[in-house]
Design a protein around this motif. Structure first.
Motif, PDB file in Angstrom:
ATOM      1  N   THR A   1     -19.627  46.059 -23.804  1.00 36.71           N
ATOM      2  CA  THR A   1     -18.101  46.284 -23.870  1.00 36.71           C
ATOM      3  C   THR A   1     -17.185  45.132 -23.485  1.00 36.71           C
ATOM      4  O   THR A   1     -17.714  44.520 -22.462  1.00 36.71           O
ATOM      5  CB  THR A   1     -17.959  47.662 -23.125  1.00 36.71           C
ATOM      6  OG1 THR A   1     -17.948  47.592 -21.828  1.00 36.71           O
ATOM      7  CG2 THR A   1     -18.877  48.735 -23.856  1.00 36.71           C
ATOM      8  N   ALA A   2     -16.273  45.184 -23.920  1.00 36.42           N
ATOM      9  CA  ALA A   2     -14.901  44.289 -23.381  1.00 36.42           C
ATOM     10  C   ALA A   2     -14.698  44.460 -21.735  1.00 36.42           C
ATOM     11  O   ALA A   2     -14.527  43.551 -21.293  1.00 36.42           O
ATOM     12  CB  ALA A   2     -13.697  44.772 -24.163  1.00 36.42           C
ATOM     13  N   ASP A   3     -14.618  45.658 -21.365  1.00 32.09           N
ATOM     14  CA  ASP A   3     -14.684  45.809 -20.008  1.00 32.09           C
ATOM     15  C   ASP A   3     -15.785  45.150 -19.182  1.00 32.09           C
ATOM     16  O   ASP A   3     -15.343  44.443 -18.316  1.00 32.09           O
ATOM     17  CB  ASP A   3     -14.468  47.273 -19.742  1.00 32.09           C
ATOM     18  CG  ASP A   3     -14.014  47.663 -18.293  1.00 32.09           C
ATOM     19  OD1 ASP A   3     -13.420  46.679 -17.562  1.00 32.09           O
ATOM     20  OD2 ASP A   3     -14.040  48.857 -17.688  1.00 32.09           O
ATOM     21  N   ALA A   4     -16.760  45.577 -19.682  1.00 32.85           N
ATOM     22  CA  ALA A   4     -18.049  44.805 -18.739  1.00 32.85           C
ATOM     23  C   ALA A   4     -18.028  43.443 -18.974  1.00 32.85           C
ATOM     24  O   ALA A   4     -18.200  42.592 -18.047  1.00 32.85           O
ATOM     25  CB  ALA A   4     -19.274  45.450 -19.494  1.00 32.85           C
ATOM     26  N   MET A   5     -17.577  42.755 -20.351  1.00 35.56           N
ATOM     27  CA  MET A   5     -17.611  41.434 -20.544  1.00 35.56           C
ATOM     28  C   MET A   5     -16.723  40.650 -19.533  1.00 35.56           C
ATOM     29  O   MET A   5     -16.667  39.625 -18.827  1.00 35.56           O
ATOM     30  CB  MET A   5     -17.360  41.033 -21.937  1.00 35.56           C
ATOM     31  CG  MET A   5     -17.465  39.469 -22.096  1.00 35.56           C
ATOM     32  SD  MET A   5     -18.986  38.753 -21.777  1.00 35.56           S
ATOM     33  CE  MET A   5     -19.735  39.288 -23.210  1.00 35.56           C
TER      34      MET A   5
ATOM     35  N   SER B   1     -10.091  40.679 -21.604  1.00 33.99           N
ATOM     36  CA  SER B   1     -10.318  41.564 -22.621  1.00 33.99           C
ATOM     37  C   SER B   1     -10.014  40.891 -24.236  1.00 33.99           C
ATOM     38  O   SER B   1     -10.650  41.135 -25.194  1.00 33.99           O
ATOM     39  CB  SER B   1     -10.066  42.846 -22.347  1.00 33.99           C
ATOM     40  OG  SER B   1     -10.457  43.461 -20.997  1.00 33.99           O
ATOM     41  N   ARG B   2      -8.684  40.784 -24.123  1.00 32.53           N
ATOM     42  CA  ARG B   2      -8.217  40.149 -25.427  1.00 32.53           C
ATOM     43  C   ARG B   2      -9.035  38.966 -26.110  1.00 32.53           C
ATOM     44  O   ARG B   2      -9.289  38.734 -27.266  1.00 32.53           O
ATOM     45  CB  ARG B   2      -6.703  39.755 -25.152  1.00 32.53           C
ATOM     46  CG  ARG B   2      -6.065  39.400 -26.273  1.00 32.53           C
ATOM     47  CD  ARG B   2      -4.826  38.445 -26.214  1.00 32.53           C
ATOM     48  NE  ARG B   2      -5.134  37.478 -25.743  1.00 32.53           N
ATOM     49  CZ  ARG B   2      -5.643  36.230 -26.227  1.00 32.53           C
ATOM     50  NH1 ARG B   2      -6.070  36.422 -27.568  1.00 32.53           N
ATOM     51  NH2 ARG B   2      -6.000  35.095 -25.734  1.00 32.53           N
ATOM     52  N   ARG B   3      -9.361  38.018 -24.963  1.00 35.78           N
ATOM     53  CA  ARG B   3     -10.205  36.581 -25.467  1.00 35.78           C
ATOM     54  C   ARG B   3     -11.511  37.053 -25.892  1.00 35.78           C
ATOM     55  O   ARG B   3     -11.973  36.764 -27.011  1.00 35.78           O
ATOM     56  CB  ARG B   3     -10.337  35.840 -24.366  1.00 35.78           C
ATOM     57  CG  ARG B   3      -9.232  35.050 -23.517  1.00 35.78           C
ATOM     58  CD  ARG B   3      -9.578  34.007 -22.802  1.00 35.78           C
ATOM     59  NE  ARG B   3      -8.718  33.629 -21.688  1.00 35.78           N
ATOM     60  CZ  ARG B   3      -8.531  32.839 -20.854  1.00 35.78           C
ATOM     61  NH1 ARG B   3      -9.985  32.292 -20.635  1.00 35.78           N
ATOM     62  NH2 ARG B   3      -7.852  32.284 -20.241  1.00 35.78           N
ATOM     63  N   TYR B   4     -12.312  38.142 -25.254  1.00 36.92           N
ATOM     64  CA  TYR B   4     -13.168  38.680 -25.938  1.00 36.92           C
ATOM     65  C   TYR B   4     -13.357  39.588 -27.084  1.00 36.92           C
ATOM     66  O   TYR B   4     -14.078  39.168 -28.157  1.00 36.92           O
ATOM     67  CB  TYR B   4     -14.253  39.609 -24.841  1.00 36.92           C
ATOM     68  CG  TYR B   4     -15.606  39.772 -25.229  1.00 36.92           C
ATOM     69  CD1 TYR B   4     -16.541  38.768 -25.547  1.00 36.92           C
ATOM     70  CD2 TYR B   4     -16.053  41.203 -25.173  1.00 36.92           C
ATOM     71  CE1 TYR B   4     -17.840  39.105 -25.980  1.00 36.92           C
ATOM     72  CE2 TYR B   4     -17.335  41.455 -25.753  1.00 36.92           C
ATOM     73  CZ  TYR B   4     -18.221  40.328 -26.207  1.00 36.92           C
ATOM     74  OH  TYR B   4     -19.381  40.894 -26.579  1.00 36.92           O
TER      75      TYR B   4
ATOM     76  N   LYS C   1      -4.896  47.371 -29.443  1.00 44.16           N
ATOM     77  CA  LYS C   1      -4.253  47.288 -28.050  1.00 44.16           C
ATOM     78  C   LYS C   1      -4.829  45.845 -27.240  1.00 44.16           C
ATOM     79  O   LYS C   1      -4.320  45.062 -26.579  1.00 44.16           O
ATOM     80  CB  LYS C   1      -4.444  48.708 -27.283  1.00 44.16           C
ATOM     81  CG  LYS C   1      -3.530  49.793 -27.705  1.00 44.16           C
ATOM     82  CD  LYS C   1      -3.890  50.864 -26.695  1.00 44.16           C
ATOM     83  CE  LYS C   1      -2.948  51.975 -27.288  1.00 44.16           C
ATOM     84  NZ  LYS C   1      -3.428  53.437 -26.491  1.00 44.16           N
ATOM     85  N   LEU C   2      -6.129  45.650 -27.263  1.00 45.52           N
ATOM     86  CA  LEU C   2      -7.005  44.913 -26.538  1.00 45.52           C
ATOM     87  C   LEU C   2      -6.377  43.497 -27.313  1.00 45.52           C
ATOM     88  O   LEU C   2      -6.215  42.504 -26.432  1.00 45.52           O
ATOM     89  CB  LEU C   2      -8.363  44.637 -26.960  1.00 45.52           C
ATOM     90  CG  LEU C   2      -9.117  45.928 -26.139  1.00 45.52           C
ATOM     91  CD1 LEU C   2     -10.547  45.982 -26.490  1.00 45.52           C
ATOM     92  CD2 LEU C   2      -9.063  45.590 -24.746  1.00 45.52           C
ATOM     93  N   LEU C   3      -6.294  43.448 -28.710  1.00 47.59           N
ATOM     94  CA  LEU C   3      -5.879  42.198 -29.230  1.00 47.59           C
ATOM     95  C   LEU C   3      -4.277  41.792 -29.066  1.00 47.59           C
ATOM     96  O   LEU C   3      -3.842  40.568 -29.026  1.00 47.59           O
ATOM     97  CB  LEU C   3      -5.952  42.286 -30.964  1.00 47.59           C
ATOM     98  CG  LEU C   3      -7.608  42.176 -31.205  1.00 47.59           C
ATOM     99  CD1 LEU C   3      -7.578  42.541 -32.656  1.00 47.59           C
ATOM    100  CD2 LEU C   3      -8.282  40.774 -30.742  1.00 47.59           C
TER     101      LEU C   3
ATOM    102  N   LEU D   1     -18.836  47.121 -32.467  1.00 49.26           N
ATOM    103  CA  LEU D   1     -19.366  46.455 -31.656  1.00 49.26           C
ATOM    104  C   LEU D   1     -19.036  46.344 -30.168  1.00 49.26           C
ATOM    105  O   LEU D   1     -19.689  46.400 -29.128  1.00 49.26           O
ATOM    106  CB  LEU D   1     -19.595  44.929 -32.162  1.00 49.26           C
ATOM    107  CG  LEU D   1     -20.190  44.580 -33.372  1.00 49.26           C
ATOM    108  CD1 LEU D   1     -19.874  43.016 -33.881  1.00 49.26           C
ATOM    109  CD2 LEU D   1     -21.791  44.811 -33.157  1.00 49.26           C
ATOM    110  N   LEU D   2     -17.674  46.575 -30.187  1.00 48.10           N
ATOM    111  CA  LEU D   2     -17.077  46.397 -28.803  1.00 48.10           C
ATOM    112  C   LEU D   2     -17.000  47.782 -28.142  1.00 48.10           C
ATOM    113  O   LEU D   2     -16.710  48.083 -27.065  1.00 48.10           O
ATOM    114  CB  LEU D   2     -15.303  46.206 -28.899  1.00 48.10           C
ATOM    115  CG  LEU D   2     -15.192  44.760 -29.292  1.00 48.10           C
ATOM    116  CD1 LEU D   2     -13.803  44.442 -29.556  1.00 48.10           C
ATOM    117  CD2 LEU D   2     -15.647  44.207 -27.923  1.00 48.10           C
ATOM    118  N   GLY D   3     -17.567  48.804 -28.797  1.00 54.49           N
ATOM    119  CA  GLY D   3     -17.794  50.408 -28.407  1.00 54.49           C
ATOM    120  C   GLY D   3     -16.265  50.932 -28.342  1.00 54.49           C
ATOM    121  O   GLY D   3     -16.275  51.946 -27.502  1.00 54.49           O
TER     122      GLY D   3
END
Length: 453
Positions: free
Chosen positions: A339-343, A404-407, A435-437, A425-427
């Motif tokens: 996930t983006a948060d984990a990454m 998070s945005r980068r990933y 919102k992330l982007l 893929l990001l879950g």
């Protein structure tokens, strides 16, 4: 040929006994009277080769056995035996993946020839898989400017035959660089032999590297070649060279100068053709100043110097490394999702153990995870709560939102701008992806993927 485990499936006990006697020279043979029994045996252990009769009474025939093998032991070759020379059945078995088929009555020579050929194929398949894993594991992963410089230096140094000194903290991938140098050199067909100098006592190091004659010391019951001779025509990688004692340092200097070694207890020199690569996490110049390392040996080893930066100095490589290790350690061939948060948390952590620690953490997380989606709870503290460490630090670190945005942008670009696939893929759902982007971009940030809306 190593011992093979063989399963023979036939409803005729006399045929089973005959095949067991014939194939017993290749390894232990297990019998099963029908497809159901074969499935039970395969549930108890794995086999390197299966021979099955084609025509058996219900519940099934040789094709049923073949299907079971391919489902449970896909790399195990299957030889189908038929008493009727049934061409249609033989063709069906080949199309379903049988290695070969034979006709009854048994031709002893033919059975042994086909069985040996099938086992050799299995060995080659396993060997190729191991080699692919080794290549995957030893590949340099990352596209940071610091690592690109290492790539260029490896490419230049690989064509030479001079010694290379590789420096960097523990776990930065010094052996991977050494393997890359060997793989890209003219010595690639020769052996690559790594030696962990820090794990061998000084009293044993001399014998390990240079070999010994029979009776040269207590316990030397026979002559033995050393690792320099084992590496002849290839590459010897001396990891943790800074831990080598002064006596062995003098002998290493002689090898580098003269291209020859002397076995312990012998006076006749032995010529060797070996390229020496060395690595250390110590400051060898400081050890020279302390009288712990020979200056002339340092000059001999440090003809080409490659330095690997720690992972905390090339954080932009962490997402690629995470994906690489996720694929490498995936269970059942199913690639997990991070996930983006984990990454983001993985990216801001300092990784004192560097790439090696990151691989171990990923392998542990994947071993314990059953969902196929890795989130912050799958990683131990302080990694799982790494963003908390940003409080009070210098302002040049990217924010969690920026990471998070980068990933998210990286994943979106990876799937060709398909937002639904990127969200999967990001879950997250598509709304969260938007919102992330849309997170604020720092000056040093990576631009969003094209096609964003």
């Amino acid at each position: 040929m190593s011992t093979a485990r063989i399963l023979v499936v036939d409803d005729d006990p006399h045929a089973r006994d005959l095949l067991q006697r014939l194939l017993g020279v290749l390894g232990p043979v297990t019998q099963a009277p029908d497809p159901k029994g074969a499935a039970e045996r395969m549930g108890e252990q794995s086999f390197d080769l299966v021979l099955t009769d084609m025509a058996m009474p219900d519940p099934g025939d040789g094709l049923k056995v073949l299907q079971t093998v391919k489902s449970n032991l896909p790399d195990t070759p299957v030889i189908v035996v038929t008493a009727f020379g049934n061409i249609e059945g033989a063709l069906d078995s080949i199309q379903l993946g049988a290695f070969d088929y034979l006709s009854k009555p048994f031709d002893v020579d033919a059975i042994m020839r086909v069985a040996k050929r099938a086992l050799e194929q299995k060995r080659l398949v396993e060997e190729n898989r191991t080699l692919r894993k080794q290549v995957e594991r030893t590949s340099l992963v990352g596209r940071s400017q610091a690592l690109l410089e290492v790539y260029k230096q490896v490419a230049r140094a690989a064509t030479s035959n001079v010694p290379v000194l590789i420096t960097g903290e523990t776990g930065t991938g010094k052996e991977m660089v050494a393997r890359a140098l060997h793989k890209r050199s003219a010595r690639t067909s020769g052996p690559f032999i790594p030696v962990d100098c820090g794990a061998i006592t000084e009293s044993l190091m001399e014998s390990e590297l240079f070999g010994h004659a029979k009776g040269s010391f207590t316990g030397a019951s026979g002559a033995r070649r050393g690792l320099f001779e084992e590496a002849n025509g290839g590459t010897l990688f001396l990891d943790e060279i800074g831990d080598v004692g002064m006596k062995v340092q003098s002998q290493l200097l002689r090898v580098l100068q003269e291209g020859e070694i002397r076995r312990v207890g012998e006076s006749v020199p032995v010529k060797v053709d070996v390229r020496v690569l060395a690595a250390t996490n110590k400051d060898l110049k400081a050890r020279v100043a302390e009288g712990l390392f020979r200056e002339d040996l340092l000059y001999r080893l440090d003809v080409v110097h490659l330095h690997l930066p720690p992972l905390r100095e090339r954080r932009e490589d962490i997402p690629a490394l995470v994906e690489h290790f996720a694929s490498l350690h995936a269970r059942g061939g199913v690639r997990p999702v991070v996930t983006a948060d984990a990454m983001a948390r993985l990216t801001v952590y300092d990784w004192p153990g560097n790439v090696r620690q990151l691989e171990n953490v990923m392998a542990r997380a994947l071993a314990l995870n059953v969902t196929g989606v890795l989130g912050p709870p799958d990683f131990p503290e302080p990694i799982g709560d790494a963003p908390k460490r940003l409080t009070g630090l210098a302002g040049d670190l990217p924010s969690l939102a920026e990471l998070s945005r980068r990933y998210a942008a990286h994943v979106l670009q990876h799937v060709g701008g398909n937002k639904s696939e990127a969200a999967r893929l990001l879950g997250v759902d598509r709304k969260t992806l938007y919102k992330l982007l849309e997170a604020p971009e720092t000056p040093e940030g990576i631009p969003p993927a094209e096609g964003r809306s």
